[in-house]
Design a protein around this motif. Structure first.
Motif, PDB file in Angstrom:
ATOM      1  N   UNK A 130     -51.430 -14.303   7.247  1.00 11.46           N
ATOM      2  CA  UNK A 130     -51.727 -13.120   6.775  1.00 11.46           C
ATOM      3  C   UNK A 130     -50.577 -12.396   7.477  1.00 11.46           C
ATOM      4  N   UNK A 131     -51.100 -12.878   9.572  1.00  8.29           N
ATOM      5  CA  UNK A 131     -50.470 -12.101   9.840  1.00  8.29           C
ATOM      6  C   UNK A 131     -48.543 -12.285   9.809  1.00  8.29           C
ATOM      7  N   UNK A 132     -47.921 -13.522  10.438  1.00  9.81           N
ATOM      8  CA  UNK A 132     -46.588 -13.621  10.232  1.00  9.81           C
ATOM      9  C   UNK A 132     -46.098 -13.218   8.288  1.00  9.81           C
ATOM     10  N   UNK A 133     -46.824 -13.741   7.525  1.00  7.21           N
ATOM     11  CA  UNK A 133     -46.499 -13.109   5.676  1.00  7.21           C
ATOM     12  C   UNK A 133     -46.170 -12.016   5.833  1.00  7.21           C
ATOM     13  N   UNK A 134     -47.254 -11.310   6.138  1.00 12.68           N
ATOM     14  CA  UNK A 134     -46.852  -9.583   6.387  1.00 12.68           C
ATOM     15  C   UNK A 134     -45.907  -8.931   7.225  1.00 12.68           C
ATOM     16  N   UNK A 135     -45.740  -9.789   8.186  1.00 12.48           N
ATOM     17  CA  UNK A 135     -44.462  -9.329   9.483  1.00 12.48           C
ATOM     18  C   UNK A 135     -43.407  -9.257   8.602  1.00 12.48           C
ATOM     19  N   UNK A 136     -43.119 -10.398   7.326  1.00 12.07           N
ATOM     20  CA  UNK A 136     -42.153 -10.760   7.479  1.00 12.07           C
ATOM     21  C   UNK A 136     -41.582  -9.588   6.081  1.00 12.07           C
ATOM     22  N   UNK A 137     -42.746  -9.542   5.176  1.00 14.10           N
ATOM     23  CA  UNK A 137     -42.718  -8.709   4.049  1.00 14.10           C
ATOM     24  C   UNK A 137     -41.976  -7.735   4.170  1.00 14.10           C
ATOM     25  N   UNK A 138     -42.855  -6.811   5.707  1.00 12.77           N
ATOM     26  CA  UNK A 138     -42.759  -5.747   5.751  1.00 12.77           C
ATOM     27  C   UNK A 138     -41.017  -5.579   6.492  1.00 12.77           C
ATOM     28  N   UNK A 139     -40.481  -7.016   6.948  1.00 14.85           N
ATOM     29  CA  UNK A 139     -39.119  -6.306   7.415  1.00 14.85           C
ATOM     30  C   UNK A 139     -38.459  -6.495   6.015  1.00 14.85           C
ATOM     31  N   UNK A 140     -38.399  -7.816   5.238  1.00 14.72           N
ATOM     32  CA  UNK A 140     -37.931  -7.677   3.844  1.00 14.72           C
ATOM     33  C   UNK A 140     -37.697  -6.707   3.534  1.00 14.72           C
ATOM     34  N   UNK A 141     -39.265  -5.965   3.345  1.00 12.85           N
ATOM     35  CA  UNK A 141     -38.967  -4.104   2.244  1.00 12.85           C
ATOM     36  C   UNK A 141     -37.618  -3.439   3.493  1.00 12.85           C
ATOM     37  N   UNK A 142     -38.214  -3.469   4.846  1.00 16.41           N
ATOM     38  CA  UNK A 142     -37.080  -2.389   5.446  1.00 16.41           C
ATOM     39  C   UNK A 142     -35.246  -2.469   5.012  1.00 16.41           C
ATOM     40  N   UNK A 143     -35.285  -4.415   5.242  1.00 18.82           N
ATOM     41  CA  UNK A 143     -33.826  -4.763   5.010  1.00 18.82           C
ATOM     42  C   UNK A 143     -33.128  -4.196   3.805  1.00 18.82           C
ATOM     43  N   UNK A 144     -33.978  -4.143   2.394  1.00 19.77           N
ATOM     44  CA  UNK A 144     -34.147  -3.590   0.648  1.00 19.77           C
ATOM     45  C   UNK A 144     -33.942  -2.019   0.790  1.00 19.77           C
ATOM     46  N   UNK A 145     -34.651  -1.273   1.690  1.00 17.23           N
ATOM     47  CA  UNK A 145     -34.642  -0.174   1.691  1.00 17.23           C
ATOM     48  C   UNK A 145     -33.685   0.714   1.372  1.00 17.23           C
ATOM     49  N   UNK A 146     -33.059   0.449   2.213  1.00 19.17           N
ATOM     50  CA  UNK A 146     -31.586   1.387   2.288  1.00 19.17           C
ATOM     51  C   UNK A 146     -30.397   1.226   1.008  1.00 19.17           C
ATOM     52  N   UNK A 147     -30.818  -0.655   0.900  1.00 21.30           N
ATOM     53  CA  UNK A 147     -29.710  -1.006  -0.074  1.00 21.30           C
ATOM     54  C   UNK A 147     -30.085  -0.374  -1.489  1.00 21.30           C
ATOM     55  N   UNK A 148     -31.804  -0.393  -1.709  1.00 22.92           N
ATOM     56  CA  UNK A 148     -32.051   0.383  -2.739  1.00 22.92           C
ATOM     57  C   UNK A 148     -31.772   2.064  -2.731  1.00 22.92           C
TER      58      UNK A 148
END
Lengths: 505, 336, 170
Positions: A469-487
């Motif tokens: 959960x820890x690493x998965x959660x962190x990665x999910x937030x990271x990818x979310x942040x990465x695509x936020x500006x693109x969105x």
């Protein structure tokens, strides 16, 4: 409340007249170290070490840790006044601090920086006081995949904020990554891009690049606009301190966010430098007026300073409980502990109660006294801008050269500083952004080694990045942040299309 | 006239004697005339750095030198930066360097041009031991059980964390691999402290930390010591954990693992320095060895307290170098 | 180079396209160097993760592509480009800083940091400021001396020194 009792006893230990005196000595030295690029906590400890042998360990560690607080405070000063980060974690402070100084708001920026530092440290100490055992356990959860996820997150919180041409942003970032890769590869021990030059073995140091790109580059840019630093007209009096304080309350969200980021990065230990970048990136993400960042927004000073200081303070927790230093200065403090016969580790809190709680109490006191000392000096620091340019400019160059030299005691580094300086000037003129370059230089090496360590652990299986959960959660937030500006950009684009379409009809 | 000559002769003789005396005294006792740079070819916080900073501290405390000793970290290129600096400072007696095994491993693994013969050996301070550690919660109580488990599993099932790549920790891992007949995944980290914490956090299965790097976690009941890679058990009998002292850790040989390895903690100077200058540092470290703080430090880190100077030392280093060449060749770590 | 002749007016300066192409070319070359060295250390993904050259290889590729893009655009619009990098007078001012700075850095390997530092400060104060000799000398000598005291004496950090310091016995 065991902690409160212990802490009160700690205050009893720390609050003696000689200890307060040692605190002042440590703080003043620390501020000096923080101001001068090239001097680090290690140097401060080197000069005070002989003095500490005749003291009891508690007084000694109080004095030495105060050097650390002082350096954290002091790092912001040159960043704001001259665009030269005195310490790596104050790079993000230059982004808005220096424009503020140029607008004649140096005193305001300094006050904001010092106050934020204090707030960050205070909350980190509170966390250490009441949550130490819990936090130490949390730190143990971090293996290479988790480290990589954190580095991803830092990176993703920062990308997409550049207003410069995308191809140039990409090029600047890649240059940063490429420079970070020079030297020895930690995973295989191979030499990369050294081409047989022994000077290249040590790689490109972050601090030298930053001194050149920001410090020297800025002086060259300033020359175009005439022989003067802007911001000479700074109003200098103590009222500004009060006024700034009045304003700062509205940034309570930024404070809370940066404190959380800082504590987390300090404990894991990600370090104060990534924490400051992440704090800045997140503050900008959350702000309504994103465009004002980089042009002298106080929030752009508050966010990185709070995060850096919280991280710097929280970094002492893994040092005390696990024996891993969260920063080079913490490493030297660790050396100090060993010399007094104190072995940091899980038992330090049990075996050396007086010492540990004395130290924690001194963190509170050191930061309060430190804030008082730096705030009283704000007018003097701001007054430096009134020194005539023909005097201050060569002095700054000299300080930069000294700073670049001391990193590795290498003359090649002074030459590199000049090269980075010219590059900084050209990049600024041609609209290549510097922040992604610097961030890539800081994180590139770390991120690559944690990625490859993870790959070794999983034998090349990428699943390791969502294995728990820890690493998965962190990665999910990271990818979310990465695509936020693109969105966001996509939405803007669609809206524009629509309005265009409407217009054409 | 005669009296005059006589007086003159006496004066000359006296002058000559004074000159001879001055000359001989300066030849006998060289002393540093400016701060001495103490180069550490590793980062802050590691074993060599800790020892160097400890030395800086005690030498200042007991005023064993009239000039300060200043620790400088030059860790670039797995220590090559520091060694190349000393190699290049020909005849400079105000620089000394402390070694770890990268004195041998770095030039072999990276082909960076330096060798201990380029430097002037001063003295061996101690030998650092290596202990095989597992997490205290793991089921392996002895080294034999652990190696049997490695034997029973597939290749790369077990993960070993260590400091640096193709350096001492990985050399020892290769020895264990040979004993078990199975591959062990080696994961390199930057410092010994990080390595120990990775084991406490159960991200890896074992480490070969130096005693000083893992002592706190051992005492705190987080780690278990399986065996020590020396010819005989450690001499320190004081209890560290509730049940065990350093001396209670069996040798790896006794568990049937052919792994013996100690790491040099020695001092070198740049090439071309005079014997008097070397003598100054030899005497300095002899004095340090007499201090109670040093003895305490040795016990805390469970060091092997062998001390050597002069030819003995040079011979030992030459033998140790040959050993590294052999081990690194076997492991395939030599740069092409 | 005919912009010098046509640029006699007050708006004359260095066109942007020259430096733009130069920097892009430099980055492109850098990218190629990175790719070249990555191929040497190995760029494949082995069964236990990427080799030492894996990431640098792609970094080099992106660097080549992105700077190639900038270079191509600059070259394609070479004739249309009318924007200025800087005015000649501004560049002269930058040169007034960059020149002495380069001399300073070039002198450091031979003379150490202190003496070139003093000369740099002295030069600037005389050349660009209105200071008397007394002020100039006291500041330009004073700053390195203060640094000497702080670094060498107090913090025990040795800085680069040259023959002059050696002659004075440091």
């Amino acid at each position: 409340m065991d902690e409160i009792n212990s802490l009160m006893q700690g205050f009893g230990v720390a609050l003696t007249l000689p200890n307060l005196g040692f605190m002042m000595v440590g703080l003043l030295l620390g501020i000096l170290i923080g101001v001068l690029p090239g001097l680090g906590g290690a140097n401060g400890v080197a000069i005070l070490l002989p003095l500490t042998f005749s003291m009891n360990p508690t007084s000694a560690i109080i004095m030495l840790s105060c050097i650390y607080w002082g350096a954290l405070f002091g790092g912001a000063i040159t960043s704001i006044l001259f665009n030269i980060p005195g310490e790596p974690w104050s790079v993000a402070t230059t982004f808005d601090g220096y424009p503020m100084a140029q607008q004649g708001r140096a005193a305001e920026a300094l006050t904001a920086a010092f106050t934020s530092s204090f707030v960050g440290a205070l909350f980190a100490v509170l966390a250490i006081t009441f949550l130490a055992p819990l936090l130490a356990k949390f730190a143990l959860e971090f293996g290479p995949p988790e480290f990589f996820a954190v580095q991803m997150l830092t990176f993703c919180s920062f990308v997409g904020m550049s207003k410069e041409p995308p191809m140039k942003t990409l090029a600047a970032m890649m240059l940063g990554f490429a420079l970070a890769a020079v030297g020895m590869d930690t995973v295989t021990g191979q030499l990369r891009m050294t081409f047989g030059f022994t000077e290249m073995l040590k790689g490109f140091d972050f601090l030298i690049a930053v001194i050149g790109l920001f410090g020297i580059g800025e002086i060259l840019t300033t020359m175009e606009e005439g022989l003067a630093f802007k911001g000479k007209s700074a109003r200098i009096n103590f009222r500004i301190v009060w006024q700034t304080w009045g304003q700062l309350f509205q940034y309570w969200r930024t404070f809370i966010r940066s404190v959380l980021i800082g504590c987390w990065m300090g404990i894991t230990p990600g370090g104060a430098t990534p924490a400051s970048f992440m704090g800045y990136g997140m503050a900008r993400r959350a702000a309504k007026d994103k465009d004002s960042f980089g042009k002298g927004n106080v929030e752009g000073v508050v966010a990185p300073e709070t995060a850096a200081h919280a991280a710097g303070t929280a970094a002492l927790l893994p040092m005390l409980t696990l024996g891993i230093p969260g920063s080079p200065t913490a490493a030297v403090l660790l050396g100090g502990l060993l010399i007094w016969g104190l072995q940091p580790g899980p038992l330090l809190f049990v075996e050396q109660k007086d010492f540990v709680w004395g130290l924690i109490a001194s963190m509170y006191l050191g930061n309060i006294v430190g804030l008082f000392v730096v705030l009283t000096t704000v007018p003097w620091w701001a007054a430096i801008l009134r020194i005539p340019f023909p005097v201050i400019a060569p002095v700054i160059i000299f300080i930069c050269a000294v700073g670049a030299y001391t990193v590795h005691s290498s003359i090649t580094d002074v030459v590199m500083m000049l090269v980075f300086g010219v590059l900084g000037y050209l990049f600024k003129k041609l609209r290549y952004p510097l922040a992604p370059l610097v961030l890539a230089l800081v994180l590139g090496d770390m991120a690559e080694s944690s990625f490859r360590q993870s790959m070794l652990m999983s034998q090349g299986n990428v699943n390791i990045f969502y294995a728990n959960w820890l690493v998965g959660g962190l990665m999910a937030v990271a990818i979310f942040l990465l695509f936020l500006p693109a969105w966001g950009a996509l939405k803007d684009l669609l809206r524009k299309r629509e309005t265009n379409a409407h217009l054409h009809q | 006239m005669r009296i005059k000559t006589f007086a003159l002769n006496r004066l000359l003789a006296a002058l000559g004697m004074t000159a001879a005396f001055l000359g001989s005294s300066s030849a006998m006792a060289w002393e540093p005339s400016k701060p001495v740079e103490f180069v550490v070819p590793a980062g802050t916080g590691g074993g060599a750095d800790q020892m160097a900073r400890f030395l800086q501290g005690v030498i200042a405390k007991h005023k064993l030198m009239n000039q300060p000793l200043v620790v400088v970290n030059k860790s670039g290129g797995a220590g090559a930066e520091g060694f190349l600096e000393i190699k290049g400072a020909k005849g400079e007696a105000h620089k000394i360097i402390i070694t770890l095994s990268n004195l041998f491993t770095t030039p072999l693994a990276t082909a960076v041009p330096f060798n201990w013969r380029d430097l002037t050996p001063v003295s061996m301070l101690a030998l650092d031991e290596f202990v095989l550690w597992v997490n205290a919660d793991s089921p392996y109580k002895t080294a034999k059980e652990y190696v049997d488990a490695i034997k029973a599993g597939p290749d790369n099932k077990f993960k070993m964390a260590g400091t640096g790549s193709k350096q001492e920790d990985q050399i020892i891992t290769v020895m264990l691999q040979k004993a078990a007949g199975k591959k062990i995944t080696f994961i390199p980290f930057k410092g010994g402290g990080d390595v120990a914490v990775q084991l406490v956090g159960k991200h890896v299965d074992s480490t070969v930390n130096n005693p000083i790097e893992a002592e706190a976690h051992w005492r705190g009941g987080k780690l278990r010591a399986l065996c020590v890679m020396d010819a005989k058990p450690l001499p320190y009998k004081k209890k560290v954990t509730a049940q065990q002292a350093w001396s209670d850790i069996p040798t790896c040989q006794s568990a049937g693992i052919d792994a013996e390895y100690v790491m040099l903690r020695g001092i070198f100077m740049p090439p071309g320095v005079s014997p008097e200058q070397v003598d100054f540092y030899v005497n300095l470290f002899k004095k340090v060895r007499e201090l109670p703080e040093w003895k305490e430090f040795m016990e805390k880190g469970a060091f092997n307290q062998t001390f050597m100077t002069g030819k003995d030392y040079a011979d030992w280093v030459a033998r140790n170098e040959a050993l590294h060449v052999r081990l690194m060749k076997e492991a395939g770590f030599i740069a092409k | 180079m005919n912009q010098e002749t046509e640029g006699a007016g007050p708006g004359a300066g260095l066109r942007r396209r020259g430096p733009e192409a130069g920097v892009a070319l430099l980055l492109l070359a850098g990218g190629l160097v990175v790719i070249y060295d990555s191929l040497r250390v190995g760029i494949e993904w082995a069964d236990d993760g990427p080799r030492a050259g894996y990431f640098p290889f792609y970094i080099g590729c992106i660097l080549v592509l992105s700077s190639g893009w900038t270079l191509a655009r600059t070259l394609l619009n070479w004739c249309q480009d009318t924007t200025f990098f800087s005015q000649w007078s501004e560049l002269r001012d930058v040169g007034a800083m960059l020149g002495p700075l380069t001399v300073f850095v070039a002198a450091v390997p031979f003379l150490g940091l202190y003496l070139p530092g003093a000369l740099l400060i002295g030069f600037f104060m005389r050349r660009h400021g209105v200071f008397g000799w007394l002020t100039t000398v006291s500041v330009s000598v004073g700053v390195p001396v203060v640094f000497f005291l702080i670094f060498e004496r107090w913090f025990l950090v040795p800085l680069a020194k040259g023959p002059v310091e050696a002659w004075l016995g440091f």
